[in-house]
Write a protein that holds these residues in place. Structure first.
Motif, PDB file in Angstrom:
ATOM      1  N   TYR A   1      -5.081   5.605  -6.172  1.00 54.53           N
ATOM      2  CA  TYR A   1      -5.272   5.532  -4.725  1.00 54.53           C
ATOM      3  C   TYR A   1      -4.806   6.804  -4.030  1.00 54.53           C
ATOM      4  CZ  TYR A   1      -6.742   0.654  -4.685  1.00 54.53           C
ATOM      5  OH  TYR A   1      -7.457  -0.512  -4.851  1.00 54.53           O
TER       6      TYR A   1
ATOM      7  N   GLY B   1      -1.243   3.471  -8.348  1.00 55.87           N
ATOM      8  CA  GLY B   1      -0.851   4.247  -7.187  1.00 55.87           C
ATOM      9  C   GLY B   1      -1.380   5.659  -7.248  1.00 55.87           C
ATOM     10  N   GLN B   2      -1.410   6.235  -8.449  1.00 55.65           N
ATOM     11  CA  GLN B   2      -1.932   7.596  -8.594  1.00 55.65           C
ATOM     12  C   GLN B   2      -3.432   7.624  -8.314  1.00 55.65           C
ATOM     13  OE1 GLN B   2      -0.760   9.460 -12.238  1.00 55.65           O
ATOM     14  NE2 GLN B   2      -1.807  11.369 -11.795  1.00 55.65           N
TER      15      GLN B   2
ATOM     16  N   CYS C   1       3.800   1.583  -1.171  1.00 55.53           N
ATOM     17  CA  CYS C   1       4.403   1.716  -2.498  1.00 55.53           C
ATOM     18  C   CYS C   1       3.410   2.329  -3.480  1.00 55.53           C
ATOM     19  CB  CYS C   1       4.857   0.347  -3.027  1.00 55.53           C
ATOM     20  SG  CYS C   1       6.325  -0.297  -2.182  1.00 55.53           S
ATOM     21  N   LEU C   2       2.147   1.888  -3.386  1.00 50.80           N
ATOM     22  CA  LEU C   2       1.113   2.437  -4.267  1.00 50.80           C
ATOM     23  C   LEU C   2       0.933   3.929  -4.028  1.00 50.80           C
ATOM     24  CD1 LEU C   2      -1.670  -0.312  -4.185  1.00 50.80           C
ATOM     25  CD2 LEU C   2      -0.322   0.387  -6.170  1.00 50.80           C
ATOM     26  N   ILE C   3       0.873   4.307  -2.755  1.00 45.41           N
ATOM     27  CA  ILE C   3       0.673   5.718  -2.419  1.00 45.41           C
ATOM     28  C   ILE C   3       1.872   6.545  -2.885  1.00 45.41           C
ATOM     29  CG2 ILE C   3       0.343   7.364  -0.558  1.00 45.41           C
ATOM     30  CD1 ILE C   3      -2.049   5.556  -1.184  1.00 45.41           C
TER      31      ILE C   3
ATOM     32  N   LEU D   1       3.878   5.918  -5.379  1.00 42.27           N
ATOM     33  CA  LEU D   1       3.783   6.061  -6.824  1.00 42.27           C
ATOM     34  C   LEU D   1       2.720   7.090  -7.197  1.00 42.27           C
ATOM     35  CD1 LEU D   1       4.049   2.332  -7.977  1.00 42.27           C
ATOM     36  CD2 LEU D   1       5.714   4.152  -8.410  1.00 42.27           C
ATOM     37  N   GLY D   2       1.626   7.089  -6.431  1.00 43.64           N
ATOM     38  CA  GLY D   2       0.559   8.042  -6.691  1.00 43.64           C
ATOM     39  C   GLY D   2       1.017   9.467  -6.480  1.00 43.64           C
TER      40      GLY D   2
ATOM     41  N   ARG E   1       0.830  -1.205   0.000  1.00 43.67           N
ATOM     42  CA  ARG E   1       0.000   0.000   0.000  1.00 43.67           C
ATOM     43  C   ARG E   1       0.864   1.254   0.000  1.00 43.67           C
ATOM     44  NH1 ARG E   1      -4.742   2.309   0.740  1.00 43.67           N
ATOM     45  NH2 ARG E   1      -4.960   4.123   2.082  1.00 43.67           N
TER      46      ARG E   1
ATOM     47  N   ASN F   1      -1.123   5.180 -13.508  1.00 47.17           N
ATOM     48  CA  ASN F   1      -0.787   4.052 -12.648  1.00 47.17           C
ATOM     49  C   ASN F   1      -1.761   3.959 -11.475  1.00 47.17           C
ATOM     50  OD1 ASN F   1       0.396   5.354 -10.106  1.00 47.17           O
ATOM     51  ND2 ASN F   1       1.705   6.277 -11.682  1.00 47.17           N
TER      52      ASN F   1
END
Length: 222
Positions: free
Chosen positions: A74, A71-72, A15-17, A19-20, A13, A69
């Protein structure tokens, strides 16, 4: 196959944030078509959805022009929750958190869906993205939007009576603006014809029930 632990889910999670956040910084620094924020809000006017679902809806409803992506997605949703434009909408049967638009978020989305204004230099991208997205939403009058856009582009191509005839680079820019306006009006006329076709019902649709092949289970919205 071993199941991911709570710790590994938390790391995924984060990592997703991350990237976002990076995606949002890049978008703000280099500009670009319609913001992810407004497109997500527009899609959420149909009903509650989860992150990966919104990711797929955004890509399909803009014909791949807005492939961002996950992440963006989320990261933007978290920011929308903090700003009060989105709230928790419960969860799916298998535990994926749903996001639901609030009254203020809906008002922002609907205002954007009827607007024809764009940042300077992004007029064409905004036009295409907004019309593509609006034409997919069951509750939006796409023909009315096309009419407003058509008037807007025709007006933008008309020279101002208070200015001297352009010369040099201003002359070239005026020619480019006129050519772009002509292309925009021609495309809008084509879109209008397509939406009046008996098969136009296929343009508008609700949220897809097809589940993504891969996904994460982020921490539920507070």
């Amino acid at each position: 196959m071993p199941q991911p632990t709570v710790k590994s889910q938390g790391s995924a999670r984060r990592c997703l944030i991350a990237l976002g956040i990076l995606g949002m910084v890049i978008e703000e620094s280099i500009g670009g078509p319609v913001s992810v924020r407004t497109t997500l809000l527009a899609i959420l006017t149909i009903g509650p959805a989860y992150g990966f679902q919104l990711h797929g809806e955004l890509e399909s409803r803009t014909a791949g022009r807005r492939a961002v992506n996950v992440g963006q997605i989320y990261g933007t949703l978290e920011r929308l929750v903090k700003q009060g434009a989105v709230e928790s909408g419960g969860a799916t049967a298998d535990g994926l958190p749903l996001y639901r638009i609030t009254t203020s978020g809906r008002a922002e989305a609907l205002d954007w869906l009827i607007s024809v204004e764009s940042p300077r230099g992004e007029e064409w991208n905004d036009l295409v993205d907004r019309v593509l997205l609006a034409s997919s939403l069951p509750h939006v009058d796409s023909l009315a939007l096309i009419g407003r856009y058509r008037e807007h582009w025709l007006a933008s191509a008309e020279p101002s009576g208070n200015q001297a005839s352009p010369i040099g680079q201003e002359l070239l820019e005026a020619g480019a603006r006129t050519a772009l306006a002509s292309a925009a009006v021609a495309w809008l006329d084509s879109v209008g014809e397509s939406l009046l076709d008996p098969r136009a019902a296929t343009f508008q649709r609700g949220l897809s029930a097809v589940r993504p092949r891969r996904g994460r289970r982020p921490v539920p919205v507070a």
